[in-house]
Design an enzyme around this catalytic site. Structure first.
Site, PDB file in Angstrom:
ATOM      1  N   ARG A  48     -22.741  -5.390  13.903  1.00 45.79           N
ATOM      2  CA  ARG A  48     -22.609  -4.235  13.007  1.00 45.79           C
ATOM      3  C   ARG A  48     -22.275  -2.960  13.758  1.00 45.79           C
ATOM      4  O   ARG A  48     -21.820  -1.975  13.169  1.00 45.79           O
ATOM      5  CB  ARG A  48     -23.885  -4.068  12.166  1.00 45.79           C
ATOM      6  CG  ARG A  48     -23.807  -2.935  11.163  1.00 45.79           C
ATOM      7  CD  ARG A  48     -24.859  -3.024  10.066  1.00 45.79           C
ATOM      8  NE  ARG A  48     -26.186  -3.307  10.560  1.00 45.79           N
ATOM      9  CZ  ARG A  48     -26.985  -2.401  11.148  1.00 45.79           C
ATOM     10  NH1 ARG A  48     -26.579  -1.168  11.312  1.00 45.79           N
ATOM     11  NH2 ARG A  48     -28.183  -2.752  11.553  1.00 45.79           N
ATOM     12  N   TYR A 102      -2.517   3.382  -3.444  1.00 46.35           N
ATOM     13  CA  TYR A 102      -3.030   2.034  -3.673  1.00 46.35           C
ATOM     14  C   TYR A 102      -4.157   2.090  -4.724  1.00 46.35           C
ATOM     15  O   TYR A 102      -5.048   2.942  -4.641  1.00 46.35           O
ATOM     16  CB  TYR A 102      -3.552   1.459  -2.350  1.00 46.35           C
ATOM     17  CG  TYR A 102      -4.212   0.129  -2.524  1.00 46.35           C
ATOM     18  CD1 TYR A 102      -3.451  -1.006  -2.804  1.00 46.35           C
ATOM     19  CD2 TYR A 102      -5.594  -0.007  -2.447  1.00 46.35           C
ATOM     20  CE1 TYR A 102      -4.055  -2.235  -2.997  1.00 46.35           C
ATOM     21  CE2 TYR A 102      -6.201  -1.230  -2.631  1.00 46.35           C
ATOM     22  CZ  TYR A 102      -5.426  -2.335  -2.906  1.00 46.35           C
ATOM     23  OH  TYR A 102      -6.022  -3.547  -3.104  1.00 46.35           O
ATOM     24  N   ASP A 174      -1.991   5.697   4.896  1.00 47.30           N
ATOM     25  CA  ASP A 174      -2.088   4.251   4.709  1.00 47.30           C
ATOM     26  C   ASP A 174      -0.753   3.678   5.182  1.00 47.30           C
ATOM     27  O   ASP A 174       0.273   3.857   4.531  1.00 47.30           O
ATOM     28  CB  ASP A 174      -2.341   3.953   3.226  1.00 47.30           C
ATOM     29  CG  ASP A 174      -2.607   2.474   2.967  1.00 47.30           C
ATOM     30  OD1 ASP A 174      -2.064   1.642   3.716  1.00 47.30           O
ATOM     31  OD2 ASP A 174      -3.339   2.155   2.012  1.00 47.30           O
ATOM     32  N   LYS A 199      -2.848  -7.663   4.997  1.00 43.94           N
ATOM     33  CA  LYS A 199      -1.416  -7.745   4.735  1.00 43.94           C
ATOM     34  C   LYS A 199      -0.664  -8.135   6.012  1.00 43.94           C
ATOM     35  O   LYS A 199      -0.893  -9.214   6.528  1.00 43.94           O
ATOM     36  CB  LYS A 199      -0.942  -6.430   4.116  1.00 43.94           C
ATOM     37  CG  LYS A 199      -1.873  -5.916   3.002  1.00 43.94           C
ATOM     38  CD  LYS A 199      -1.918  -6.837   1.784  1.00 43.94           C
ATOM     39  CE  LYS A 199      -3.097  -6.535   0.855  1.00 43.94           C
ATOM     40  NZ  LYS A 199      -3.214  -5.159   0.383  1.00 43.94           N
TER      41      LYS A 199
HETATM   42  C1  LIG Z   1      -4.177  -4.281  -0.048  1.00 43.73           C
HETATM   43  C2  LIG Z   1      -4.053  -2.843   0.245  1.00 43.73           C
HETATM   44  C3  LIG Z   1      -5.178  -2.054   0.508  1.00 43.73           C
HETATM   45  C4  LIG Z   1      -6.601  -2.584   0.411  1.00 43.73           C
HETATM   46  O1  LIG Z   1      -6.838  -3.568   1.354  1.00 43.73           O
HETATM   47  P1  LIG Z   1      -7.929  -4.764   1.154  1.00 43.73           P
HETATM   48  O2  LIG Z   1      -7.786  -5.492   2.433  1.00 43.73           O
HETATM   49  O3  LIG Z   1      -7.504  -5.519  -0.059  1.00 43.73           O
HETATM   50  O4  LIG Z   1      -9.245  -4.128   0.972  1.00 43.73           O
HETATM   51  C5  LIG Z   1      -4.980  -0.725   0.841  1.00 43.73           C
HETATM   52  N1  LIG Z   1      -3.747  -0.192   0.876  1.00 43.73           N
HETATM   53  C6  LIG Z   1      -2.637  -0.916   0.615  1.00 43.73           C
HETATM   54  C7  LIG Z   1      -1.314  -0.260   0.683  1.00 43.73           C
HETATM   55  C8  LIG Z   1      -2.747  -2.264   0.291  1.00 43.73           C
HETATM   56  O5  LIG Z   1      -1.657  -2.963   0.018  1.00 43.73           O
END
Ligand SMILES: *Cc1c(COP(=O)(O)O)cnc(C)c1O
Length: 388
Positions: A48, A102, A174, A199
């Protein structure tokens, strides 16, 4: 060895590997211990605390790819976003955030911020002037997302970073859609870069993870929140992510190459009304994308002409699957109006430009010809059906 001088494939393959001193194996050993001998107060190893051997090593790869001093890995992309926001925003502070965000991040802000007494403004658009207009005296962070989902709009990273700096505000992005292979926002002055590692970093649709990269000082602030919230990633998944990231450059480059060709193909097809892809010359911000991205990425969206039912089209695809997630090696499509934006009313969807004809396309690594043929045959079938 200077990290800056290493090529992307070398960073992906080697930076942050753990040497197997005992057996001289080729790959990093995996350390699953939740308990480590306590003989040094400076290194209290505990999962953690984000400091197990696998966690400590993998962040080096992410930091090297994003040109930052340090990084942290989390149990999901949302954990990365929420930790980042909660580390830099406290009661009475204000966040300026891009309107096309998102969905999960939008929900987090709308549902949780008021409990912490944090204020926020969603911008009206994604021009720099929209961000400037939203800034308040208590604004502490500006958060952007480019290319955006699902319309692939481009926000001017450098202009936003400069705006933030000029007002003494931190900036974050992001960077999930572009991946560090296609975009390095730190080079344009952004302070914090986050990823849903679920992703592209993971890339095989089998890992849920997230990451934030930034300066040592900023990462330490996030760490301080993280040790309390307890959202660190299991070491087994950390090890899986390391394995996946070895091929990150290869995958993303292959996906991007396919996406470029598919965007062109769709753009020339009579059944397609519109293609949103920053690599197309007619994309309204093609030049901006060119100036801030190494390449245009592997996400695109397109609109079928009126009269072709988007759901029926999707059902006719054989190779390309419909899927909520994205960025895997397999190509997937999704109907935003039926999924990510289903909770909005038709009017709200119209206002943000999400029509019922819109399809989001996450382009995989398959042979281009096979992807093209799959779309072609689906369009022929659907046209024959609607004429009959
Ligand atoms: C999927 C996604 C997230 C969130 O990610 P998780 O791994 O599902 O929590 C945040 N930003 C973008 C652009 C995403 O495609």
């Amino acid at each position: 060895m200077s990290k800056k001088k290493l090529g992307l494939n070398t960073i992906c393959t080697h930076i942050g590997e753990i040497k197997d001193e005992q057996f001289k194996g080729a790959i990093s050993p995996i350390y699953l211990s939740t308990s480590y001998q306590f003989d040094n107060v400076d290194v209290k190893r505990y999962p953690r605390y984000f400091n197990t051997p696998n966690q400590e090593h993998l962040v080096k790869k992410i930091a090297a790819l994003e040109h930052t001093e340090d990084a942290l890995i989390f149990a999901s992309g949302m954990a990365a976003i929420s930790h980042m926001f909660l580390a830099f925003l406290q009661k009475g502070d204000h966040l300026v955030v891009q309107n096309t965000l998102y969905g999960g991040a939008t929900n987090f802000i709308r549902e949780e911020f008021s409990k912490y007494g944090i204020e926020y403004t969603f911008t009206d658009g994604y021009d720099v002037s929209d961000f400037e207009a939203a800034i308040q005296p208590n604004t502490k962070l500006i958060h952007i997302e480019t290319p955006s989902n699902p319309l692939l709009t481009i926000t001017d990273i450098k202009a936003i970073a400069s705006l933030a700096k000029s007002k003494g505000i931190l900036s974050s992005i992001d960077n999930t859609f572009a991946s560090p292979i296609n975009q390095n926002p730190i080079d344009f002055g952004i302070d914090l870069v986050m990823h849903s590692a679920t992703k592209y970093l993971g890339g095989h649709s089998d890992i849920l993870a997230g990451a934030v990269a930034g300066s040592k000082e900023h990462i330490e602030r996030i760490w301080n929140v993280g040790k309390n919230l307890g959202g660190s990633l299991s070491d087994f998944t950390v090890w899986m992510l390391e394995r996946s990231m070895k091929t990150l450059t290869l995958r993303v480059k292959a996906q991007t190459k396919n996406a470029k060709k598919l965007a062109q193909f769709l753009d020339n097809h009579s059944a397609i009304a519109k293609v949103n892809y920053p690599g197309l010359k007619h994309h309204p911000q093609h030049e901006l994308a060119k100036s801030q991205m190494h390449d245009f990425g592997a996400m695109l969206s397109f609109e079928l002409v009126e009269g072709i039912d988007a759901m029926a089209f999707q059902n006719q695809l054989n190779l390309i699957k419909s899927s909520m997630s994205l960025a895997g090696v397999e190509s997937t499509m999704l109907l935003p109006a039926e999924t990510s934006h289903a909770l909005l009313t038709q009017d709200e969807r119209d206002a943000v430009g999400i029509s019922n004809q819109l399809i989001r396309f996450s382009v995989g690594i398959e042979t281009f010809r096979d992807l093209k043929n799959d779309i072609k045959q689906a369009l022929i079938k659907i046209k024959t059906a609607s004429c009959a």
